[in-house]
Motif scaffolding. Structure first.
Motif, PDB file in Angstrom:
ATOM      1  N   GLY A 165       6.359  17.494  28.079  1.00 57.17           N
ATOM      2  CA  GLY A 165       7.806  17.465  28.277  1.00 57.17           C
ATOM      3  C   GLY A 165       8.198  17.945  29.664  1.00 57.17           C
ATOM      4  N   SER A 166       7.597  19.050  30.107  1.00 60.11           N
ATOM      5  CA  SER A 166       7.891  19.578  31.445  1.00 60.11           C
ATOM      6  C   SER A 166       7.460  18.599  32.525  1.00 60.11           C
ATOM      7  CB  SER A 166       7.167  20.917  31.659  1.00 60.11           C
ATOM      8  OG  SER A 166       7.694  21.906  30.814  1.00 60.11           O
ATOM      9  N   TYR A 167       6.301  17.977  32.329  1.00 55.62           N
ATOM     10  CA  TYR A 167       5.818  17.038  33.333  1.00 55.62           C
ATOM     11  C   TYR A 167       6.729  15.819  33.442  1.00 55.62           C
ATOM     12  CZ  TYR A 167       1.399  19.382  34.339  1.00 55.62           C
ATOM     13  OH  TYR A 167       0.456  20.277  34.778  1.00 55.62           O
ATOM     14  N   VAL A 168       7.165  15.303  32.292  1.00 60.30           N
ATOM     15  CA  VAL A 168       8.089  14.174  32.321  1.00 60.30           C
ATOM     16  C   VAL A 168       9.393  14.583  32.998  1.00 60.30           C
ATOM     17  CG1 VAL A 168       9.506  12.635  30.898  1.00 60.30           C
ATOM     18  CG2 VAL A 168       7.110  12.995  30.315  1.00 60.30           C
ATOM     19  N   GLY A 169       9.869  15.801  32.699  1.00 61.97           N
ATOM     20  CA  GLY A 169      11.104  16.277  33.321  1.00 61.97           C
ATOM     21  C   GLY A 169      11.003  16.371  34.831  1.00 61.97           C
ATOM     22  N   ILE A 170       9.885  16.925  35.318  1.00 60.13           N
ATOM     23  CA  ILE A 170       9.705  17.057  36.766  1.00 60.13           C
ATOM     24  C   ILE A 170       9.560  15.682  37.418  1.00 60.13           C
ATOM     25  CG2 ILE A 170       8.173  17.948  38.565  1.00 60.13           C
ATOM     26  CD1 ILE A 170       7.518  20.276  36.631  1.00 60.13           C
ATOM     27  N   PHE A 171       8.777  14.806  36.790  1.00 57.68           N
ATOM     28  CA  PHE A 171       8.628  13.453  37.315  1.00 57.68           C
ATOM     29  C   PHE A 171       9.973  12.737  37.387  1.00 57.68           C
ATOM     30  CE2 PHE A 171       8.281   8.974  35.878  1.00 57.68           C
ATOM     31  CZ  PHE A 171       7.778   8.429  37.048  1.00 57.68           C
ATOM     32  N   ASN A 291      16.064   3.882  23.842  1.00 55.55           N
ATOM     33  CA  ASN A 291      15.939   4.114  25.278  1.00 55.55           C
ATOM     34  C   ASN A 291      16.663   3.017  26.067  1.00 55.55           C
ATOM     35  OD1 ASN A 291      14.604   5.713  27.468  1.00 55.55           O
ATOM     36  ND2 ASN A 291      13.656   3.746  27.907  1.00 55.55           N
ATOM     37  N   GLY A 292      16.518   1.761  25.602  1.00 53.87           N
ATOM     38  CA  GLY A 292      17.201   0.642  26.250  1.00 53.87           C
ATOM     39  C   GLY A 292      18.706   0.719  26.105  1.00 53.87           C
ATOM     40  N   ILE A 293      19.195   1.137  24.930  1.00 54.54           N
ATOM     41  CA  ILE A 293      20.638   1.285  24.711  1.00 54.54           C
ATOM     42  C   ILE A 293      21.219   2.322  25.667  1.00 54.54           C
ATOM     43  CG2 ILE A 293      22.351   2.194  23.080  1.00 54.54           C
ATOM     44  CD1 ILE A 293      20.756   0.800  20.848  1.00 54.54           C
ATOM     45  N   PHE A 294      20.549   3.456  25.780  1.00 54.05           N
ATOM     46  CA  PHE A 294      21.038   4.503  26.685  1.00 54.05           C
ATOM     47  C   PHE A 294      21.034   4.014  28.127  1.00 54.05           C
ATOM     48  CE2 PHE A 294      21.413   7.662  23.516  1.00 54.05           C
ATOM     49  CZ  PHE A 294      22.011   8.770  24.096  1.00 54.05           C
ATOM     50  N   TYR A 295      19.956   3.332  28.516  1.00 54.23           N
ATOM     51  CA  TYR A 295      19.873   2.860  29.900  1.00 54.23           C
ATOM     52  C   TYR A 295      20.963   1.842  30.205  1.00 54.23           C
ATOM     53  CZ  TYR A 295      17.888   0.975  34.210  1.00 54.23           C
ATOM     54  OH  TYR A 295      17.710   0.574  35.504  1.00 54.23           O
ATOM     55  N   ALA A 296      21.172   0.887  29.294  1.00 50.78           N
ATOM     56  CA  ALA A 296      22.163  -0.168  29.524  1.00 50.78           C
ATOM     57  C   ALA A 296      23.572   0.410  29.587  1.00 50.78           C
ATOM     58  CB  ALA A 296      22.067  -1.211  28.414  1.00 50.78           C
ATOM     59  N   ALA A 297      23.904   1.315  28.646  1.00 49.42           N
ATOM     60  CA  ALA A 297      25.246   1.905  28.647  1.00 49.42           C
ATOM     61  C   ALA A 297      25.469   2.764  29.892  1.00 49.42           C
ATOM     62  CB  ALA A 297      25.449   2.727  27.376  1.00 49.42           C
ATOM     63  N   PHE A 423      12.951  10.474  25.011  1.00 43.74           N
ATOM     64  CA  PHE A 423      12.350   9.191  24.607  1.00 43.74           C
ATOM     65  C   PHE A 423      11.073   8.919  25.394  1.00 43.74           C
ATOM     66  CE2 PHE A 423      16.975   7.836  23.745  1.00 43.74           C
ATOM     67  CZ  PHE A 423      16.924   8.367  22.466  1.00 43.74           C
ATOM     68  N   GLY A 424      11.105   9.171  26.708  1.00 43.50           N
ATOM     69  CA  GLY A 424       9.938   8.908  27.540  1.00 43.50           C
ATOM     70  C   GLY A 424       8.740   9.750  27.148  1.00 43.50           C
ATOM     71  N   THR A 425       8.986  11.015  26.793  1.00 41.49           N
ATOM     72  CA  THR A 425       7.889  11.894  26.393  1.00 41.49           C
ATOM     73  C   THR A 425       7.252  11.424  25.096  1.00 41.49           C
ATOM     74  OG1 THR A 425       8.996  13.784  27.445  1.00 41.49           O
ATOM     75  CG2 THR A 425       7.264  14.278  25.859  1.00 41.49           C
ATOM     76  N   LEU A 426       8.075  11.058  24.102  1.00 48.57           N
ATOM     77  CA  LEU A 426       7.521  10.617  22.819  1.00 48.57           C
ATOM     78  C   LEU A 426       6.805   9.275  22.955  1.00 48.57           C
ATOM     79  CD1 LEU A 426       7.073  11.070  19.862  1.00 48.57           C
ATOM     80  CD2 LEU A 426       9.360  10.167  19.390  1.00 48.57           C
TER      81      LEU A 426
END
Length: 514
Positions: A165-171, A291-297, A423-426
């Motif tokens: 989770g931390s790595y995804v957050g930093i990235f 993830n796609g819904i959040f990105y599109a909105a 979403f990215g982490t899971l």
């Protein structure tokens, strides 16, 4: 290249406990990754830097649309078509690059992608015709759109589930800083130096990133280097390691592994359909859809931001570029804070469900409720994003003081970025050994939904106004809440079923080879 036996052991060690119904293996002394914390930070910096260019190349273009149209003697509508084609290509190419990176390594794909990006930017800066603009924007997208998928692959290579989770957050700091900075940079450069210098700027900065990766980004792909202890060869080796180790070392490694490398290359031709096949997996589809819904909105919220402030508050173009900053600051804070929060949630769930904390830190154990660990906090994020998006629309329509919609934008930036990290982490957790391919699947969904959503945004705004338009988008955000309940309840069953199918397929393949 890693031998076939080493590769199988490395991937099975992480993957089997997650997907297949096996007995947990005893803890051994082999570390998940031999890269030091300092080296991991360097790797994260380079991957975040490369990921920064994907959204930057899109957002930096917006303030230059009118000057580009005037310079090329075409309409604004035609220049806007270059945005649509950019999005279309960004949904297709990562499917190829992500799968290639999972097979032949991260480094060669990074070098290829950034080289294409550099050449495309130089061409865009020099071109004088609309067809060249359209084609080169697609080439630019082809080069850079896969870097975020590659970053998730590297995180899967070097980070244990407990720290992922931390790595995804930093990235995510890299991709999240681009949307607020892009319009400001583009507006200033277009106003002071001319629109061509936007592409010179991208070429120079992209060239610096390419040089840093060629020189010093180590190969991390586990099929190639295992946990980092197997020496890389050829294009998978950094220039710095070549200079430090000398030619003799390289020749010995190459000779010892030549036959294995040849077989691996023959079996590793990229399969662009691999990421599309993941869309059919039920334990992944719900995540990819949300993830796609959040990105599109979010793309619609940001795409309308400058034009709404110009229309409603009378802002000039440069001022309109600055209104992206609150959203970006919220996203930056969230990407860092929420990643650490996910790691703490992982540890709490491990203790609550009776799992050995030390073993859970290293790998996902059989029966570990990973969906609960990652998603139980998502309901707060989804609810707050839906409410704040609706409130933003009405604040603009009622022409409240400019500080009100900007403050709400900061909230939207924080909650939306938290959702992306979650979403990215899971998605990375559920796809050990092919995380770049999974991230490419996510990119296909979100690019498709974003292209469709931005196409209907302006007609909706014109028909019902900002208030009801963003009420609709708030409702779309809210649909993710019941989908998360469904994922938590049914996801483990689907995941187990997928693991059984993949184990059977792997055994059948092994029998055929024998």
């Amino acid at each position: 290249m890693a031998s076939e036996e080493e590769t199988a052991v490395t991937l099975a060690d992480e993957r089997a406990p997650l997907l297949a119904p096996t007995t947990p293996a005893p803890t051994d002394a082999v570390p998940f990754s031999v890269f030091t914390p300092r080296r991991k930070r360097w790797i994260l910096f380079l991957t975040g830097f490369a990921g920064f260019f994907s959204p930057l190349s899109s957002f930096v273009f917006y303030p230059a649309i009118v000057p580009i149209a005037a310079g090329l003697g075409v309409t604004v509508g035609l220049v806007n078509l270059a945005i649509t084609t950019y999005m279309v290509v960004s949904g297709i190419v990562p499917a190829i690059l992500g799968n290639a990176a999972d097979k032949v390594g991260r480094r060669p794909v990074y070098v290829l992608a950034l080289s294409i990006y550099f050449v495309a930017n130089v061409g865009l800066a020099l071109q004088d015709s609309y067809p060249a603009l359209l084609v080169l924007r697609m080439v630019q997208s082809a080069g850079i759109s896969g870097t975020i998928s590659l970053g998730y692959g590297i995180i899967s290579d070097i980070a244990t589930p407990s720290e992922r989770g931390s790595y995804v957050g930093i990235f995510a700091l890299g991709p999240n800083v681009a949307p607020p900075l892009g319009p400001v940079i583009g507006g200033v450069i277009a106003a002071k130096l001319g629109w061509r210098w936007i592409f010179w700027f991208l070429a120079i900065l992209g060239g610096v990133c390419l040089l840093a990766i060629v020189l010093a980004l180590p190969e991390t792909a586990r099929p190639i280097v295992g946990n980092g202890s197997i020496p890389a060869t050829g294009m998978n080796r950094t220039v710095v390691s070549l200079l430090c180790s000398g030619k003799r070392d390289e020749e010995e490694n190459a000779s010892a592994q030549e036959e294995v490398a040849r077989k691996s290359r023959l079996a590793s031709f990229p399969n662009p359909l691999a990421s599309l096949k993941l869309l059919l997996e039920r334990d992944l589809f719900v995540l990819l859809l949300c993830n796609g819904i959040f990105y599109a909105a979010c793309a619609c919220v940001q795409a309308s931001l400058s034009s709404l402030f110009i229309r409603v508050y009378g802002y000039q173009e440069l001022q309109a570029g600055l209104v992206y900053i609150p959203h970006g600051l919220g996203a930056l804070a969230s990407a860092y804070v929420w990643g650490k929060f996910l790691d703490s949630e992982y540890a709490r769930v491990a203790r609550a469900h009776g799992h050995d904390p030390n073993e859970a830190k290293r790998k996902l154990e059989d029966g570990f409720p990973i969906e609960v660990a990652r998603l139980r906090s998502a309901f707060y994020v989804i609810g707050l994003t839906a409410v704040s998006t609706t409130a933003y629309g009405w604040a603009v329509q009622k022409q409240l003081h400019v500080a009100v919609p900007l403050a709400i934008q900061a909230v939207i930036g924080f909650t939306a970025a938290a959702a992306f990290v979650t979403f990215g982490t899971l998605i990375t957790d559920l796809n050990p050994g092919r995380s770049s391919t999974a991230a490419a699947s996510s990119n296909v969904v979100r690019a498709s939904l974003a292209a469709a959503a931005t196409a209907v945004l302006e007609p909706i705004l014109d028909a019902v106004g900002a208030g009801w338009c963003f009420t609709i988008f708030g409702g779309i955000f809210a649909t993710c809440a019941p989908l998360m309940v469904y994922q938590i309840k049914i996801g483990p069953k689907w995941r187990k079923s997928r693991g059984c199918r993949e184990a059977e397929s792997s055994n059948a393949s092994s029998e055929r080879r024998e």
